[in-house]
Design a protein around this motif. Structure first.
Motif, PDB file in Angstrom:
ATOM      1  N   ILE A 105     -18.046   3.595 -58.204  1.00  0.00           N
ATOM      2  CA  ILE A 105     -17.431   3.422 -56.883  1.00  0.00           C
ATOM      3  C   ILE A 105     -15.902   3.343 -56.965  1.00  0.00           C
ATOM      4  O   ILE A 105     -15.249   3.024 -55.968  1.00  0.00           O
ATOM      5  CB  ILE A 105     -17.980   2.151 -56.189  1.00  0.00           C
ATOM      6  CG1 ILE A 105     -17.785   0.913 -57.083  1.00  0.00           C
ATOM      7  CG2 ILE A 105     -19.444   2.328 -55.822  1.00  0.00           C
ATOM      8  CD1 ILE A 105     -18.066  -0.395 -56.383  1.00  0.00           C
ATOM      9  N   LYS A 106     -15.342   3.638 -58.145  1.00  0.00           N
ATOM     10  CA  LYS A 106     -13.900   3.515 -58.350  1.00  0.00           C
ATOM     11  C   LYS A 106     -13.113   4.307 -57.314  1.00  0.00           C
ATOM     12  O   LYS A 106     -12.090   3.845 -56.795  1.00  0.00           O
ATOM     13  CB  LYS A 106     -13.544   3.971 -59.764  1.00  0.00           C
ATOM     14  CG  LYS A 106     -12.086   3.808 -60.124  1.00  0.00           C
ATOM     15  CD  LYS A 106     -11.843   4.242 -61.566  1.00  0.00           C
ATOM     16  CE  LYS A 106     -10.374   4.095 -61.951  1.00  0.00           C
ATOM     17  NZ  LYS A 106     -10.133   4.539 -63.349  1.00  0.00           N
ATOM     18  N   HIS A 107     -13.600   5.508 -57.001  1.00  0.00           N
ATOM     19  CA  HIS A 107     -12.891   6.377 -56.052  1.00  0.00           C
ATOM     20  C   HIS A 107     -13.003   5.876 -54.613  1.00  0.00           C
ATOM     21  O   HIS A 107     -12.258   6.333 -53.737  1.00  0.00           O
ATOM     22  CB  HIS A 107     -13.421   7.802 -56.151  1.00  0.00           C
ATOM     23  CG  HIS A 107     -14.878   7.935 -55.792  1.00  0.00           C
ATOM     24  ND1 HIS A 107     -15.878   7.287 -56.488  1.00  0.00           N
ATOM     25  CD2 HIS A 107     -15.497   8.643 -54.793  1.00  0.00           C
ATOM     26  CE1 HIS A 107     -17.047   7.583 -55.949  1.00  0.00           C
ATOM     27  NE2 HIS A 107     -16.846   8.391 -54.925  1.00  0.00           N
ATOM     28  N   LEU A 108     -13.919   4.939 -54.362  1.00  0.00           N
ATOM     29  CA  LEU A 108     -14.091   4.404 -53.005  1.00  0.00           C
ATOM     30  C   LEU A 108     -13.261   3.151 -52.756  1.00  0.00           C
ATOM     31  O   LEU A 108     -12.976   2.816 -51.601  1.00  0.00           O
ATOM     32  CB  LEU A 108     -15.568   4.085 -52.756  1.00  0.00           C
ATOM     33  CG  LEU A 108     -16.574   5.222 -52.953  1.00  0.00           C
ATOM     34  CD1 LEU A 108     -17.989   4.709 -52.699  1.00  0.00           C
ATOM     35  CD2 LEU A 108     -16.257   6.400 -52.050  1.00  0.00           C
ATOM     36  N   LEU A 109     -12.882   2.448 -53.829  1.00  0.00           N
ATOM     37  CA  LEU A 109     -12.211   1.154 -53.685  1.00  0.00           C
ATOM     38  C   LEU A 109     -10.937   1.204 -52.840  1.00  0.00           C
ATOM     39  O   LEU A 109     -10.672   0.268 -52.078  1.00  0.00           O
ATOM     40  CB  LEU A 109     -11.922   0.566 -55.068  1.00  0.00           C
ATOM     41  CG  LEU A 109     -13.158   0.145 -55.879  1.00  0.00           C
ATOM     42  CD1 LEU A 109     -12.761  -0.231 -57.300  1.00  0.00           C
ATOM     43  CD2 LEU A 109     -13.871  -1.023 -55.205  1.00  0.00           C
ATOM     44  N   PRO A 110     -10.100   2.264 -52.934  1.00  0.00           N
ATOM     45  CA  PRO A 110      -8.880   2.278 -52.116  1.00  0.00           C
ATOM     46  C   PRO A 110      -9.120   2.538 -50.635  1.00  0.00           C
ATOM     47  O   PRO A 110      -8.203   2.362 -49.821  1.00  0.00           O
ATOM     48  CB  PRO A 110      -8.056   3.423 -52.727  1.00  0.00           C
ATOM     49  CG  PRO A 110      -8.680   3.719 -54.053  1.00  0.00           C
ATOM     50  CD  PRO A 110     -10.129   3.387 -53.890  1.00  0.00           C
ATOM     51  N   GLN A 111     -10.315   2.959 -50.248  1.00  0.00           N
ATOM     52  CA  GLN A 111     -10.544   3.324 -48.860  1.00  0.00           C
ATOM     53  C   GLN A 111     -10.587   2.078 -47.973  1.00  0.00           C
ATOM     54  O   GLN A 111     -11.205   1.067 -48.324  1.00  0.00           O
ATOM     55  CB  GLN A 111     -11.843   4.127 -48.732  1.00  0.00           C
ATOM     56  CG  GLN A 111     -11.811   5.453 -49.482  1.00  0.00           C
ATOM     57  CD  GLN A 111     -12.896   6.402 -49.019  1.00  0.00           C
ATOM     58  OE1 GLN A 111     -13.320   6.383 -47.857  1.00  0.00           O
ATOM     59  NE2 GLN A 111     -13.356   7.249 -49.930  1.00  0.00           N
ATOM     60  N   PRO A 112      -9.949   2.133 -46.810  1.00  0.00           N
ATOM     61  CA  PRO A 112      -9.806   0.923 -45.977  1.00  0.00           C
ATOM     62  C   PRO A 112     -11.119   0.387 -45.422  1.00  0.00           C
ATOM     63  O   PRO A 112     -11.213  -0.797 -45.103  1.00  0.00           O
ATOM     64  CB  PRO A 112      -8.886   1.386 -44.842  1.00  0.00           C
ATOM     65  CG  PRO A 112      -9.018   2.884 -44.812  1.00  0.00           C
ATOM     66  CD  PRO A 112      -9.246   3.296 -46.230  1.00  0.00           C
ATOM     67  N   TYR A 113     -12.127   1.224 -45.292  1.00  0.00           N
ATOM     68  CA  TYR A 113     -13.393   0.771 -44.714  1.00  0.00           C
ATOM     69  C   TYR A 113     -14.467   0.552 -45.780  1.00  0.00           C
ATOM     70  O   TYR A 113     -15.655   0.502 -45.457  1.00  0.00           O
ATOM     71  CB  TYR A 113     -13.882   1.771 -43.658  1.00  0.00           C
ATOM     72  CG  TYR A 113     -12.961   1.828 -42.461  1.00  0.00           C
ATOM     73  CD1 TYR A 113     -12.864   0.750 -41.583  1.00  0.00           C
ATOM     74  CD2 TYR A 113     -12.166   2.947 -42.228  1.00  0.00           C
ATOM     75  CE1 TYR A 113     -12.011   0.783 -40.497  1.00  0.00           C
ATOM     76  CE2 TYR A 113     -11.308   2.995 -41.148  1.00  0.00           C
ATOM     77  CZ  TYR A 113     -11.229   1.910 -40.286  1.00  0.00           C
ATOM     78  OH  TYR A 113     -10.374   1.944 -39.213  1.00  0.00           O
ATOM     79  N   PHE A 114     -14.032   0.410 -47.041  1.00  0.00           N
ATOM     80  CA  PHE A 114     -14.964   0.107 -48.127  1.00  0.00           C
ATOM     81  C   PHE A 114     -14.656  -1.273 -48.671  1.00  0.00           C
ATOM     82  O   PHE A 114     -13.512  -1.594 -49.002  1.00  0.00           O
ATOM     83  CB  PHE A 114     -14.861   1.145 -49.245  1.00  0.00           C
ATOM     84  CG  PHE A 114     -15.846   0.913 -50.359  1.00  0.00           C
ATOM     85  CD1 PHE A 114     -17.192   1.188 -50.186  1.00  0.00           C
ATOM     86  CD2 PHE A 114     -15.425   0.405 -51.588  1.00  0.00           C
ATOM     87  CE1 PHE A 114     -18.103   0.971 -51.210  1.00  0.00           C
ATOM     88  CE2 PHE A 114     -16.328   0.189 -52.611  1.00  0.00           C
ATOM     89  CZ  PHE A 114     -17.670   0.474 -52.423  1.00  0.00           C
ATOM     90  N   ASN A 115     -15.689  -2.102 -48.756  1.00  0.00           N
ATOM     91  CA  ASN A 115     -15.514  -3.492 -49.186  1.00  0.00           C
ATOM     92  C   ASN A 115     -16.489  -3.782 -50.325  1.00  0.00           C
ATOM     93  O   ASN A 115     -17.707  -3.729 -50.127  1.00  0.00           O
ATOM     94  CB  ASN A 115     -15.806  -4.446 -48.022  1.00  0.00           C
ATOM     95  CG  ASN A 115     -15.118  -4.045 -46.732  1.00  0.00           C
ATOM     96  OD1 ASN A 115     -13.991  -4.440 -46.486  1.00  0.00           O
ATOM     97  ND2 ASN A 115     -15.787  -3.243 -45.909  1.00  0.00           N
TER      98      ASN A 115
END
Length: 321
Positions: free
Chosen positions: A42-52
């Motif tokens: 999920i490393k590529h998802l961590l910077p996304q604002p709607y991913f927690n």
């Protein structure tokens, strides 16, 4: 935008599901204790604002305000779930109770990732949802099998007693990128062995059969199941009905990789199922869903993933977070 919790969201299936839900414009909460899930998924998802991301073990209660819950939290390969069978049962049973109670507090829809393992070593072939299975409650795999069967009982008990909006999907063998190279599942085993030039280990005669669904198709099935009206609870089989023997699978992977690995036959574990093939009539009629990716195309994509992973030195160390 819905607020959606994916328990087990850093695992193989969970990471793909989180990614797809984010693409759909949702606010995604990924809960994982990182026992078998890995942050690199999920490393590529961590910077996304709607991913927690929430590092959490669902055997303890979790309090988050959500509209939907996908419960995928449980080690899925025998190598992992047999290491600590008591904990596997706790994750299934205690974890499901905590997720169901969270659903009850939030009036949220909740989907349980059940498994074709509930059918055990089937005497009916192929397997439809009406088949109750043939299961040994004291075998090495029973911590997972009976755990999943108990979870289904819990879901339908909460549905009948509290009117929860439940969904139960029975997942058959699934494969694709982000599988762990050492998870003991047959496709990852064969591909890694072939790419390394190691012997390909086949248990038994290799005539036992499986049906393999590519991960993108499976995730689409889960999402469609969640989107069904409240009166559609399942259980619904989610898998690819194309059936292949283990020996045929090994030969196919040898051909696709160009490997010169030898086939080596070892004794078959006592509780290994002889055949698996889903009947997906319910999924076709109720979800308008069936797999689209054929085995050849899916294997090619998975082989490319493992080639890159092995070039980077990936192996058992991929579990490092």
């Amino acid at each position: 935008m819905s607020r959606i919790l994916v328990a087990g969201g850093a695992g193989f299936l969970g990471a793909h599901l989180c990614e797809k839900l984010l693409e759909g414009g949702h606010d995604v909460f990924c809960a994982d204790n990182l026992q078998t899930g890995v942050k690199c998924n999920i490393k590529h998802l961590l910077p996304q604002p709607y991913f927690n991301f929430i590092q959490h073990d669902i055997t303890s209660a979790l309090d988050v305000d959500v509209d939907e819950i996908y419960n995928l939290a449980c080690p899925a390969s025998p190598v992992h779930y047999q290491v600590d069978p008591v904990q596997t049962l706790k994750i299934n049973i205690n974890g499901a109770i905590n997720m169901l109670d969270l659903s009850k507090r939030n009036n949220a829809k909740i989907l349980q990732a059940s498994s074709s393992e509930v059918y055990g070593d089937p005497e009916v072939h192929p397997q439809s949802e009406q088949y109750c299975g043939k299961v040994d409650p004291v075998c090495m795999r029973s911590c997972y099998i009976e755990g999943k069967r108990c979870v289904e009982t819990l879901f339908f008990s909460y549905f009948r007693q509290y009117g929860l909006k439940i969904k139960v999907g029975r997942i058959f063998n699934t494969y694709g990128p982000r599988m762990h190279p050492d998870d003991g599942r047959v496709i990852s085993n064969f591909i890694v062995q072939a790419l390394k030039g190691d012997d390909i280990t086949i248990y038994g005669t290799g005539q036992q059969t499986r049906s393999f669904c590519y991960v993108d198709d499976l995730v689409e099935g889960l999402i469609r199941l969640m989107r069904t009206p409240v009166n559609i609870t399942g259980p619904i089989n989610l898998g690819n009905p194309y059936e292949i023997t283990i020996s045929q699978l090994a030969q196919h992977i040898l051909s696709l990789t160009g490997s010169s690995s030898r086939l080596v036959y070892l004794p078959l574990p006592r509780d290994d199922p002889r055949q698996r093939k889903p009947v997906i009539d319910r999924a076709r009629s109720l979800l308008n869903w069936e797999p689209k990716v054929n085995l050849d195309d899916g294997l090619k994509k998975t082989i490319i993933y493992f080639e890159k992973l092995l070039c980077k030195g990936g192996g058992s160390g991929v579990l490092n977070n």
